[in-house]
Write a protein that holds these residues in place. Structure first.
Motif, PDB file in Angstrom:
ATOM      1  N   GLY A  26       0.814  -1.200   0.000  1.00 28.58           N
ATOM      2  CA  GLY A  26       0.000   0.000   0.000  1.00 28.58           C
ATOM      3  C   GLY A  26       0.849   1.251   0.000  1.00 28.58           C
ATOM      4  N   ALA A  27       0.292   2.312   0.546  1.00 26.84           N
ATOM      5  CA  ALA A  27       0.945   3.616   0.485  1.00 26.84           C
ATOM      6  C   ALA A  27       1.875   3.883   1.660  1.00 26.84           C
ATOM      7  CB  ALA A  27      -0.118   4.711   0.416  1.00 26.84           C
ATOM      8  N   GLN A  28       2.042   2.932   2.558  1.00 23.93           N
ATOM      9  CA  GLN A  28       2.858   3.142   3.745  1.00 23.93           C
ATOM     10  C   GLN A  28       4.338   3.249   3.396  1.00 23.93           C
ATOM     11  OE1 GLN A  28       2.257   0.222   6.762  1.00 23.93           O
ATOM     12  NE2 GLN A  28       3.769   1.085   8.174  1.00 23.93           N
ATOM     13  N   LEU A  29       5.019   4.263   3.955  1.00 23.59           N
ATOM     14  CA  LEU A  29       6.454   4.413   3.743  1.00 23.59           C
ATOM     15  C   LEU A  29       7.203   3.299   4.462  1.00 23.59           C
ATOM     16  CD1 LEU A  29       6.892   8.282   4.181  1.00 23.59           C
ATOM     17  CD2 LEU A  29       6.704   6.986   2.049  1.00 23.59           C
ATOM     18  N   GLU A  30       8.360   2.940   3.897  1.00 27.32           N
ATOM     19  CA  GLU A  30       9.189   1.897   4.488  1.00 27.32           C
ATOM     20  C   GLU A  30      10.603   2.418   4.686  1.00 27.32           C
ATOM     21  OE1 GLU A  30       8.924  -1.776   2.354  1.00 27.32           O
ATOM     22  OE2 GLU A  30       6.754  -1.639   2.130  1.00 27.32           O
ATOM     23  N   THR A  31      11.389   1.668   5.458  1.00 26.52           N
ATOM     24  CA  THR A  31      12.761   2.061   5.773  1.00 26.52           C
ATOM     25  C   THR A  31      13.717   0.926   5.444  1.00 26.52           C
ATOM     26  OG1 THR A  31      12.021   3.484   7.589  1.00 26.52           O
ATOM     27  CG2 THR A  31      14.335   2.831   7.598  1.00 26.52           C
ATOM     28  N   ALA A  32      14.872   1.277   4.905  1.00 28.06           N
ATOM     29  CA  ALA A  32      15.937   0.320   4.636  1.00 28.06           C
ATOM     30  C   ALA A  32      17.251   0.927   5.113  1.00 28.06           C
ATOM     31  CB  ALA A  32      16.007  -0.002   3.151  1.00 28.06           C
ATOM     32  N   ILE A  33      18.148   0.091   5.644  1.00 21.66           N
ATOM     33  CA  ILE A  33      19.430   0.578   6.163  1.00 21.66           C
ATOM     34  C   ILE A  33      20.568  -0.066   5.379  1.00 21.66           C
ATOM     35  CG2 ILE A  33      20.938   0.747   8.170  1.00 21.66           C
ATOM     36  CD1 ILE A  33      18.463   0.641   9.937  1.00 21.66           C
ATOM     37  N   PHE A  34      21.450   0.790   4.850  1.00 20.93           N
ATOM     38  CA  PHE A  34      22.565   0.352   4.021  1.00 20.93           C
ATOM     39  C   PHE A  34      23.880   0.834   4.616  1.00 20.93           C
ATOM     40  CE2 PHE A  34      18.864   1.145   1.386  1.00 20.93           C
ATOM     41  CZ  PHE A  34      18.753  -0.011   0.622  1.00 20.93           C
ATOM     42  N   ALA A  35      24.895  -0.012   4.602  1.00 20.79           N
ATOM     43  CA  ALA A  35      26.250   0.378   4.982  1.00 20.79           C
ATOM     44  C   ALA A  35      27.180   0.044   3.835  1.00 20.79           C
ATOM     45  CB  ALA A  35      26.696  -0.346   6.252  1.00 20.79           C
TER      46      ALA A  35
END
Length: 229
Positions: A43-52
């Motif tokens: 859906g329209a919900q924002l998501e988070t991803a973490i990159f190093a």
């Protein structure tokens, strides 16, 4: 070390930097396919991803130019809260990696597409505990999945890229469980955007942004989304 920081001041021996080889995105960028497995729409919900992927200046700068990204914050992941500050992390013994927390709209860009940018232009995923001129575990290549779906996609994509031999060596990227993220100091935020003529940025990071534009025109946004405040 790429630079030394004391409070707000940042000191770099520019003359030394210019004598180093130019580790640029044009040297390390590799054309790779999209992941065979990607996330399902939530859906329209924002998501988070973490990159190093080495110095967070360049990784942040790249993701700030990706369509669908609503925020990209430099910080630390992999260690404890009490050691999540630049002088301590720079010692290389905290477990932290310089990281970028990316908030994105999955209706506009998927986790798999962000991984494609990460592996292709944001850094060299074959380097172990280093990135260009920077050495230490704090510069390692790592992913910090925020849920089981991201972990599954990341593992499958790493296997896909290794099986396809798109790189000259196996990927050194690790998938880590300690996904808590701590924002870095204010002077590290938007560093590439605010300091485009800084020697380290010119040599190591501007080419990554240029490579994003040329290699992924469909993902490119000319105006970066900047950290506010």
């Amino acid at each position: 070390m790429k630079r030394l920081a004391t409070g707000f001041a940042i000191v770099v021996a520019a003359s030394v930097l210019f004598q180093l080889p130019a580790w640029s995105a044009s040297d390390s960028a590799v054309k790779i396919p999209a992941p065979a497995m990607d996330e399902q729409s939530h859906g329209a919900q924002l998501e988070t991803a973490i990159f190093a992927g080495g110095c967070f200046w360049g990784v942040q700068g790249v993701f700030q130019h990706v369509k669908g990204v609503t925020n990209a914050v430099s910080g630390y992941a992999g260690g404890k809260a009490r050691t999540a500050n630049y002088p301590t992390v720079s010692m290389g013994m905290t477990g932290h990696a310089e990281s970028v927390s990316v908030t994105y709209d999955p209706q506009k860009v998927s986790y798999g597409q962000l991984l494609q940018v990460f592996f292709s232009v944001a850094h060299d995923p074959t380097e172990l505990n280093k990135q260009g001129p920077d050495y230490g575990t704090q510069y390692r290549s790592a992913l910090f999945p925020q849920n089981q779906e991201q972990e599954k996609i990341a593992k499958a994509y790493i296997a896909q890229l290794n099986a396809g031999h798109y790189f000259t060596a196996p990927l050194a990227t690790k998938i880590e469980d300690n996904a808590h993220f701590y924002p870095a100091e204010k002077y590290h935020q938007n560093f590439l955007n605010d300091n485009p003529n800084y020697p380290y940025i010119v040599i190591n990071d501007i080419p990554k942004v240029q490579q994003l534009k040329s290699s992924f025109p469909a993902f490119w946004r000319a105006d970066p989304v900047l950290v506010k405040g």
